[in-house]
Write a protein that holds these residues in place. Structure first.
Motif, mmCIF file in Angstrom:
data_model
loop_
_atom_site.group_PDB
_atom_site.id
_atom_site.type_symbol
_atom_site.label_atom_id
_atom_site.label_comp_id
_atom_site.label_asym_id
_atom_site.label_seq_id
_atom_site.Cartn_x
_atom_site.Cartn_y
_atom_site.Cartn_z
ATOM 1 N N ASP A 78 0.839 -1.196 0.000
ATOM 2 C CA ASP A 78 0.000 0.000 0.000
ATOM 3 C C ASP A 78 0.874 1.246 0.000
ATOM 4 O O ASP A 78 1.892 1.302 0.672
ATOM 5 N N GLY A 79 0.491 2.253 -0.757
ATOM 6 C CA GLY A 79 1.176 3.532 -0.860
ATOM 7 C C GLY A 79 0.815 4.172 -2.203
ATOM 8 O O GLY A 79 0.090 3.582 -2.985
ATOM 9 N N MET A 80 1.300 5.437 -2.535
ATOM 10 C CA MET A 80 2.263 6.163 -1.745
ATOM 11 C C MET A 80 1.853 7.611 -1.496
ATOM 12 O O MET A 80 2.377 8.248 -0.606
ATOM 13 N N HIS A 81 0.976 8.228 -2.347
ATOM 14 C CA HIS A 81 0.383 9.545 -2.084
ATOM 15 C C HIS A 81 1.439 10.622 -1.834
ATOM 16 O O HIS A 81 1.600 11.110 -0.718
ATOM 17 N N PRO A 82 2.168 11.034 -2.885
ATOM 18 C CA PRO A 82 3.184 12.086 -2.696
ATOM 19 C C PRO A 82 2.596 13.494 -2.774
ATOM 20 O O PRO A 82 3.132 14.371 -3.439
ATOM 21 N N GLY A 83 1.465 13.742 -2.121
ATOM 22 C CA GLY A 83 0.838 15.053 -2.189
ATOM 23 C C GLY A 83 1.423 16.018 -1.171
ATOM 24 O O GLY A 83 1.748 15.636 -0.048
ATOM 25 N N GLY A 84 1.549 17.276 -1.552
ATOM 26 C CA GLY A 84 1.893 18.300 -0.578
ATOM 27 C C GLY A 84 3.317 18.279 -0.086
ATOM 28 O O GLY A 84 3.559 18.326 1.124
ATOM 29 N N GLY A 85 4.289 18.229 -0.974
ATOM 30 C CA GLY A 85 5.686 18.340 -0.572
ATOM 31 C C GLY A 85 6.093 19.787 -0.368
ATOM 32 O O GLY A 85 5.287 20.707 -0.529
ATOM 33 N N VAL A 86 7.365 19.992 -0.007
ATOM 34 C CA VAL A 86 7.849 21.356 0.242
ATOM 35 C C VAL A 86 9.205 21.567 -0.419
ATOM 36 O O VAL A 86 9.981 20.627 -0.598
ATOM 37 N N ILE A 87 9.469 22.809 -0.774
ATOM 38 C CA ILE A 87 10.763 23.239 -1.298
ATOM 39 C C ILE A 87 11.495 23.997 -0.197
ATOM 40 O O ILE A 87 10.981 24.985 0.328
ATOM 41 N N ASP A 88 12.679 23.533 0.162
ATOM 42 C CA ASP A 88 13.506 24.192 1.163
ATOM 43 C C ASP A 88 14.656 24.878 0.424
ATOM 44 O O ASP A 88 15.710 24.283 0.186
ATOM 45 N N VAL A 89 14.438 26.128 0.044
ATOM 46 C CA VAL A 89 15.427 26.858 -0.756
ATOM 47 C C VAL A 89 16.718 27.053 0.015
ATOM 48 O O VAL A 89 17.823 26.935 -0.532
ATOM 49 N N LYS A 90 16.604 27.330 1.302
ATOM 50 C CA LYS A 90 17.774 27.586 2.136
ATOM 51 C C LYS A 90 18.759 26.424 2.106
ATOM 52 O O LYS A 90 19.980 26.623 2.043
ATOM 53 N N ASN A 91 18.236 25.198 2.126
ATOM 54 C CA ASN A 91 19.093 24.009 2.135
ATOM 55 C C ASN A 91 19.224 23.353 0.772
ATOM 56 O O ASN A 91 19.859 22.303 0.648
ATOM 57 N N GLY A 92 18.583 23.942 -0.238
ATOM 58 C CA GLY A 92 18.749 23.454 -1.603
ATOM 59 C C GLY A 92 18.137 22.089 -1.859
ATOM 60 O O GLY A 92 18.656 21.328 -2.696
ATOM 61 N N VAL A 93 17.017 21.772 -1.179
ATOM 62 C CA VAL A 93 16.404 20.461 -1.338
ATOM 63 C C VAL A 93 14.885 20.581 -1.467
ATOM 64 O O VAL A 93 14.285 21.595 -1.093
ATOM 65 N N ALA A 94 14.292 19.510 -1.991
ATOM 66 C CA ALA A 94 12.841 19.348 -2.010
ATOM 67 C C ALA A 94 12.506 18.115 -1.184
ATOM 68 O O ALA A 94 13.166 17.078 -1.305
ATOM 69 N N HIS A 95 11.484 18.221 -0.338
ATOM 70 C CA HIS A 95 11.023 17.100 0.468
ATOM 71 C C HIS A 95 9.680 16.612 -0.066
ATOM 72 O O HIS A 95 8.732 17.395 -0.176
ATOM 73 N N THR A 96 9.600 15.346 -0.388
ATOM 74 C CA THR A 96 8.350 14.697 -0.753
ATOM 75 C C THR A 96 7.983 13.734 0.373
ATOM 76 O O THR A 96 8.834 12.976 0.842
ATOM 77 N N PHE A 97 6.722 13.748 0.788
ATOM 78 C CA PHE A 97 6.289 12.882 1.884
ATOM 79 C C PHE A 97 5.320 11.833 1.347
ATOM 80 O O PHE A 97 4.363 12.158 0.635
ATOM 81 N N VAL A 98 5.588 10.574 1.699
ATOM 82 C CA VAL A 98 4.785 9.462 1.212
ATOM 83 C C VAL A 98 4.487 8.517 2.371
ATOM 84 O O VAL A 98 5.080 8.625 3.444
ATOM 85 N N TYR A 99 3.565 7.597 2.137
ATOM 86 C CA TYR A 99 3.371 6.510 3.100
ATOM 87 C C TYR A 99 3.641 5.189 2.398
ATOM 88 O O TYR A 99 3.351 5.023 1.216
ATOM 89 N N CYS A 100 4.217 4.254 3.133
ATOM 90 C CA CYS A 100 4.552 2.945 2.578
ATOM 91 C C CYS A 100 4.270 1.869 3.609
ATOM 92 O O CYS A 100 4.590 2.030 4.787
ATOM 93 N N GLY A 101 3.689 0.774 3.163
ATOM 94 C CA GLY A 101 3.403 -0.344 4.049
ATOM 95 C C GLY A 101 2.453 -1.304 3.399
ATOM 96 O O GLY A 101 2.568 -1.598 2.201
ATOM 97 N N PHE A 102 1.459 -1.766 4.176
ATOM 98 C CA PHE A 102 0.533 -2.786 3.729
ATOM 99 C C PHE A 102 -0.895 -2.319 3.984
ATOM 100 O O PHE A 102 -1.139 -1.521 4.893
ATOM 101 N N PRO A 103 -1.876 -2.804 3.187
ATOM 102 C CA PRO A 103 -3.241 -2.282 3.287
ATOM 103 C C PRO A 103 -3.852 -2.365 4.681
ATOM 104 O O PRO A 103 -4.572 -1.453 5.099
ATOM 105 N N THR A 104 -3.598 -3.446 5.393
ATOM 106 C CA THR A 104 -4.167 -3.583 6.733
ATOM 107 C C THR A 104 -3.167 -3.202 7.820
ATOM 108 O O THR A 104 -3.397 -3.479 8.993
ATOM 109 N N GLY A 105 -2.070 -2.571 7.434
ATOM 110 C CA GLY A 105 -1.037 -2.183 8.357
ATOM 111 C C GLY A 105 -0.003 -3.284 8.504
ATOM 112 O O GLY A 105 -0.257 -4.437 8.152
#
Length: 455
Positions: free
Chosen positions: A393-420
């Motif tokens: 089950d996954g991954m839903h990469p919605g709503g990441g952020v750009i960190d200009v100060k540190n020169g990176v982009a963060h993408t947040f996802v979930y990973c695992g199994f349907p029933t946990g």
């Protein structure tokens, strides 16, 4: 308080086939428990190890359903959205016993909006806190359906729209207030909408949320939603909301639309349940793109080159190989970038192994969008997991952020199994996409390995 048997984690290690990879922690920075949820194959582990050593790419846990963060039966953490206020990263996610299936039912610790934040660029995270603790009662007739939407105003105020109503923080996520009645039936008369992940700040309309109607005009498999997009906006930092919708062609059904405002133009990317989105020849589903040069409705709609695999012959499973999209503007490359899921295959030319899930990075220029183009360039695969819909089950990469100060982009996802179990991870990439892309495209074709069974 009850907790699931800790031996369950050992079971996950076994079924994920990680007995031979537990030594990778020093190379990829991931523990055996991390890898159990991620279900990495050897090729992806090698790409991550190389990316980590060169400062190009990193995958790391944000919050896992273990120890003090495992409350009751809720070992499925999912659907994260994120924003930044100053240097603070704020992530909101679901805490539940299951995505689908399973015997456990929601309990007192289940919540559609749990918050954690990082004050050090994503290295460490605060103890999770349910935003519902700040509400005396749920907003009556709240028009937000599934999914949370989050954004930050110019003064650093953070607003999050949830099924419980609207929450606001003026101190970078330290404390929150529930705004009674906001986004509820006294303010909005349109239908409930499943939310796109991002609230954007519009120069005229203020804070803007986008969603798709959950009404289905007829019974169908998969569900057929109305071809429309709803925009709802607030000029007073989330306290009161106004709404409008645009009817779209039958071909354009944007599901959980992701918004991006840039230089006066408004871009929307979304997975699509419109049957026309299926390319029956190539057996792929095309994501939907909406664009407005004026920054408001009406949008022009088109299918874009970002695709996900058709799943077997079942019409029900087909659109679900797509997922909510993340979009951003990269200030270094000067290109729009999208992170999109293929839940049952890989990137271009690798769509049909049916033994993997991927999230892929795509880009397009501002000029191309303004000219009406929907041809996005494939930059590479950020994460590949072995397994397919129903097994993992996954991954839903919605709503990441750009960190200009540190020169990176963060993408947040979930990973695992349907029933946990399922956990929240961050994928951090350099903003130097020109350096990153060749390394991502070195990912070898994954050999077929039988997917892990459901735990």
């Amino acid at each position: 308080m009850t907790r699931k048997n800790p031996l369950f984690w050992r079971k996950c290690l076994c079924i994920a086939g990680l007995a031979v990879t537990v030594g990778c922690q020093g190379v990829t920075g991931l523990s055996p428990e991390d890898q159990a949820l991620l279900c990495l194959d050897g090729g992806m582990s090698a790409v991550l190890a190389n990316g980590l050593s060169r400062g190009l790419l990193e995958v790391a846990p944000v919050v896992l359903p273990a120890n003090e963060d495992l409350l009751g039966v809720n070992d499925h953490f999912g659907w994260p959205v994120a924003t930044m206020s100053g240097d603070v990263i704020i992530v909101v996610y679901y805490r539940a016993p299951t995505h689908w299936g399973g015997r456990d039912k929601p309990d007192e610790f289940s919540s559609p909006c749990v918050m954690t934040r990082s004050l050090d660029g994503g290295q460490t995270w605060t103890a999770p806190l349910s935003l519902t603790t700040f509400a005396k009662k749920r907003t009556q007739g709240c028009r937000a359906g599934f999914g949370n939407a989050i954004g930050t105003l110019a003064d650093g105020t953070v607003v999050c729209v949830t099924k419980w109503g609207v929450f606001r923080s003026r101190d970078q996520g330290g404390m929150w207030e529930h705004l009674p009645g906001a986004f509820g039936e006294q303010q909005l008369k349109g239908p409930g909408t499943n939310m796109g992940p991002r609230l954007v700040v519009h120069p005229v309309h203020g804070l803007v949320a986008a969603g798709h109607s959950t009404r289905s005009p007829r019974k169908a498999s998969p569900p057929v939603f109305s071809p429309e997009i709803w925009l709802r906006w607030s000029r007073d930092a989330g306290e009161t909301w106004t709404e409008a919708k645009q009817d779209l062609p039958e071909s354009a059904i944007p599901i959980e639309p992701a918004l991006l405002m840039h230089e006066g133009a408004l871009l929307v990317l979304a997975r699509s349940h419109g049957r026309e989105a299926l390319d029956s020849g190539e057996q792929v589903w095309h994501y939907t793109q909406l664009y407005s040069r004026t920054g408001w409705m009406p949008f022009t709609s088109s299918f874009c080159s970002i695709t996900a695999s058709q799943v077997g012959t079942s019409p029900w499973h087909g659109p679900w190989s797509q997922d909510t999209v993340e979009i951003s503007f990269n200030p270094l490359s000067k290109r729009f970038e999208a992170v999109a899921t293929n839940r049952n295959g890989g990137g271009p030319g690798r769509e049909h192994p049916t033994n993997q899930q991927t999230i892929n990075l795509w880009s397009i220029t501002t000029e191309e969008l303004a000219e009406g183009s929907s041809e996005w360039r494939f930059e590479g695969t950020l994460l590949r997991r072995r397994g397919k819909i129903g097994d993992v089950d996954g991954m839903h990469p919605g709503g990441g952020v750009i960190d200009v100060k540190n020169g990176v982009a963060h993408t947040f996802v979930y990973c695992g199994f349907p029933t946990g179990p399922s956990g929240i991870f961050r994928i951090t990439r350099t903003l130097d996409t020109q350096a990153l892309s060749p390394e991502l495209q070195k990912l070898p074709v994954m050999k077929y390995i039988p997917p892990p069974p459901r735990p």
